[in-house]
Write an enzyme that holds these catalytic residues in place. Sequence first.
Site, PDB file in Angstrom:
ATOM      1  N   ARG A   1       0.803  -1.225   0.000  1.00 20.54           N
ATOM      2  CA  ARG A   1       0.000   0.000   0.000  1.00 20.54           C
ATOM      3  C   ARG A   1       0.837   1.277   0.000  1.00 20.54           C
ATOM      4  NH1 ARG A   1      -3.982   0.522   4.423  1.00 20.54           N
ATOM      5  NH2 ARG A   1      -3.072  -1.224   5.552  1.00 20.54           N
TER       6      ARG A   1
ATOM      7  N   TYR B   1       8.445  -4.616  15.420  1.00 13.64           N
ATOM      8  CA  TYR B   1       8.136  -4.515  13.994  1.00 13.64           C
ATOM      9  C   TYR B   1       8.952  -3.376  13.381  1.00 13.64           C
ATOM     10  CZ  TYR B   1       3.817  -7.364  14.453  1.00 13.64           C
ATOM     11  OH  TYR B   1       2.900  -8.362  14.655  1.00 13.64           O
TER      12      TYR B   1
HETATM   13  C1  UD1 Z   1      -0.021  -8.612  13.015  1.00  8.01           C
HETATM   14  C2  UD1 Z   1      -0.552  -9.495  14.148  1.00  8.01           C
HETATM   15  C3  UD1 Z   1      -1.793  -8.849  14.718  1.00  8.01           C
HETATM   16  C4  UD1 Z   1      -1.495  -7.462  15.209  1.00  8.01           C
HETATM   17  C5  UD1 Z   1      -0.911  -6.640  14.061  1.00  8.01           C
HETATM   18  C6  UD1 Z   1      -0.434  -5.313  14.561  1.00  8.01           C
HETATM   19  C7  UD1 Z   1       0.017 -11.774  13.540  1.00  8.01           C
HETATM   20  C8  UD1 Z   1      -0.480 -13.041  12.965  1.00  8.01           C
HETATM   21  N1  UD1 Z   1      -0.860 -10.785  13.616  1.00  8.01           N
HETATM   22  O1  UD1 Z   1      -1.015  -8.551  12.022  1.00  8.01           O
HETATM   23  O2  UD1 Z   1      -2.285  -9.635  15.837  1.00  8.01           O
HETATM   24  O3  UD1 Z   1      -2.671  -6.848  15.687  1.00  8.01           O
HETATM   25  O4  UD1 Z   1       0.235  -7.309  13.508  1.00  8.01           O
HETATM   26  O5  UD1 Z   1      -0.073  -4.521  13.440  1.00  8.01           O
HETATM   27  O6  UD1 Z   1       1.151 -11.700  13.957  1.00  8.01           O
HETATM   28  N2  UD1 Z   1       6.217  -9.685   8.596  1.00  8.01           N
HETATM   29  C9  UD1 Z   1       7.318 -10.375   8.176  1.00  8.01           C
HETATM   30  N3  UD1 Z   1       7.148 -11.562   7.524  1.00  8.01           N
HETATM   31  C10 UD1 Z   1       5.921 -12.079   7.309  1.00  8.01           C
HETATM   32  C11 UD1 Z   1       4.787 -11.370   7.736  1.00  8.01           C
HETATM   33  C12 UD1 Z   1       4.956 -10.160   8.392  1.00  8.01           C
HETATM   34  O7  UD1 Z   1       8.445  -9.945   8.374  1.00  8.01           O
HETATM   35  O8  UD1 Z   1       5.853 -13.167   6.729  1.00  8.01           O
HETATM   36  C13 UD1 Z   1       6.410  -8.411   9.294  1.00  8.01           C
HETATM   37  C14 UD1 Z   1       5.868  -7.218   8.526  1.00  8.01           C
HETATM   38  O9  UD1 Z   1       6.876  -6.649   7.733  1.00  8.01           O
HETATM   39  C15 UD1 Z   1       5.452  -6.285   9.656  1.00  8.01           C
HETATM   40  C16 UD1 Z   1       5.068  -7.220  10.783  1.00  8.01           C
HETATM   41  O10 UD1 Z   1       5.692  -8.461  10.494  1.00  8.01           O
HETATM   42  O11 UD1 Z   1       6.518  -5.488  10.105  1.00  8.01           O
HETATM   43  C17 UD1 Z   1       3.584  -7.408  10.899  1.00  8.01           C
HETATM   44  O12 UD1 Z   1       3.081  -7.863   9.667  1.00  8.01           O
HETATM   45  P1  UD1 Z   1       1.632  -7.472   9.167  1.00  8.01           P
HETATM   46  O13 UD1 Z   1       1.353  -8.211   7.938  1.00  8.01           O
HETATM   47  O14 UD1 Z   1       1.472  -6.011   9.182  1.00  8.01           O
HETATM   48  O15 UD1 Z   1       0.783  -8.097  10.378  1.00  8.01           O
HETATM   49  P2  UD1 Z   1      -0.748  -8.340  10.428  1.00  8.01           P
HETATM   50  O16 UD1 Z   1      -1.042  -9.633   9.772  1.00  8.01           O
HETATM   51  O17 UD1 Z   1      -1.442  -7.131  10.007  1.00  8.01           O
END
Ligand code: UD1
Length: 457
Positions: A16, A104
């Site tokens: 996004r 994060y």
């Molecule tokens: C995640 C949480 C959710 C929380 C939210 C807060 C999980 C399953 N869910 O949701 O409970 O409320 O964050 O924003 O953890 N990332 C990686 N590799 C991946 C996936 C994500 O490095 O395979 C990193 C992303 O870059 C980011 C962070 O992890 O910095 C969170 O990822 P994002 O996809 O935003 O999390 P949500 O699924 O929205």
Amino acid sequence: MNKLNVVILAAGQGKRMRSDRPKVLHALAGRPLLGHVIDTARSLKPSNICVVYGHGGEQVRAAFAAPADADLKWAEQKEQLGTGHAVMQALPQIDASLPTLVLYGDVPLTRVETLQSLLRQAGANLALLTAVLPDPTGYGRIVREAGKVTRIVEQKDASDKEKAIAEINSGIMLAPPGALQRWLPTLGNGNAQGEYYLTDIVALAVAEGMAIATTQPRDNWEIDGVNSKAQLAALERIHQHNLALQLLEAGVTLADPKRIDIRGEVTCGRDVFIDVNVVFEGEVSVGDGAHISANCVIRNASIGAGAVIHPFTLIDDAAVGDESLIGPFARLRPGAKLGRDVHIGNFVEVKNASIADHSKANHHAYLGDATIGSRVNVGAGTIICNYDGANKHHTIIEDDVFIGSDTQLVAPVIVRKGATIAAGTTLTKEAPEGQLTLSRAKQTSVAGWSRPTKTKK
Ligand code: UD1
Ligand code: CA
């Protein structure tokens, strides 16, 4: 030193953002988002910091390849299979005998004190940073039974009843020693998103009889992540407001705390005034009683006590002495070193030049690669011709020199103490001490001369 691992998740793409740049490299206050998180992690003095990277991996690593970043460990997540999978990639790099804090890379403004309070909660427990939001949509919800946390349910997996829960998971959590190594390999991906959820470890902890501690940030923006340019802009404003408040608390007068931008660090003495639309970059120090007028950009500079920087002045990698007056519309470039009570006026450019106390260049001049003494007066339109097309050369102007307007000093050249250079001179040889030096065609007037007239068509 804290006996602690920090794992920073930074593998996400950030679709996004609609950008070719990896999300965590977008700048907040001039520093990549990930840089803010790394700084916060460092201030906890942990044993290890491991960054999990994926999308735009080479770019992310290259952005943190300076010698000062040698403390960072890196774990690649080739495919983004979820937050649980992401943390698992870091396990070989961290110390299983220590607790692990998960941050994060796109949540830049978490206060160190908030994380310290999470660390105090922890002990042998799993500790979560949670918040109660007016609109919890999108976040994982904290499910409690009789007040105790039992699990986290993601938005996409939640029932209507669970969606009504206002307490959300920030994603920031602290796991006790050995726990991630035990839990993560057992995670499944049988959920609405087909991902390995880090949040599933909460239920695993509860199943082991482990208590779940929670702590809340003082302000909700501490857990705000960046997923879009609009969110980035909103966090930038929050951060700038916080920085402006710090200056106000330190006694600085700001014409408008909403119209100052700090992309780095500014330290100010007492009774400093800063007018609107001033941008600071890098490390800037401002002395007691200095006055910075509207629309100045000041980068990596020191401004002396009582100095006045008039509007629309650019200062980059330069030092301004006490009581000096700069601008309006002046440009101090790298290596400009001005002494006390130096006046640099409009459309004067100074580069790699030192100018000693009480000297003045008040109008339209270029002063590059020079050593200029005290009480020197540089007339309007003076140019130091420092560049011969191949090399730069140095010019020396000694104390008490007067340089008439529209003079060119062809470097390398020396103007000795107390010399006067007449207006319009092109100086190519040393000007001796105390004498008048000039190079000019003799002025003549042609009697009886008449202007040409247009031939009639
Ligand atoms: C995640 C949480 C959710 C929380 C939210 C807060 C999980 C399953 N869910 O949701 O409970 O409320 O964050 O924003 O953890 N990332 C990686 N590799 C991946 C996936 C994500 O490095 O395979 C990193 C992303 O870059 C980011 C962070 O992890 O910095 C969170 O990822 P994002 O996809 O935003 O999390 P949500 O699924 O929205
Ligand atoms: Ca998110």
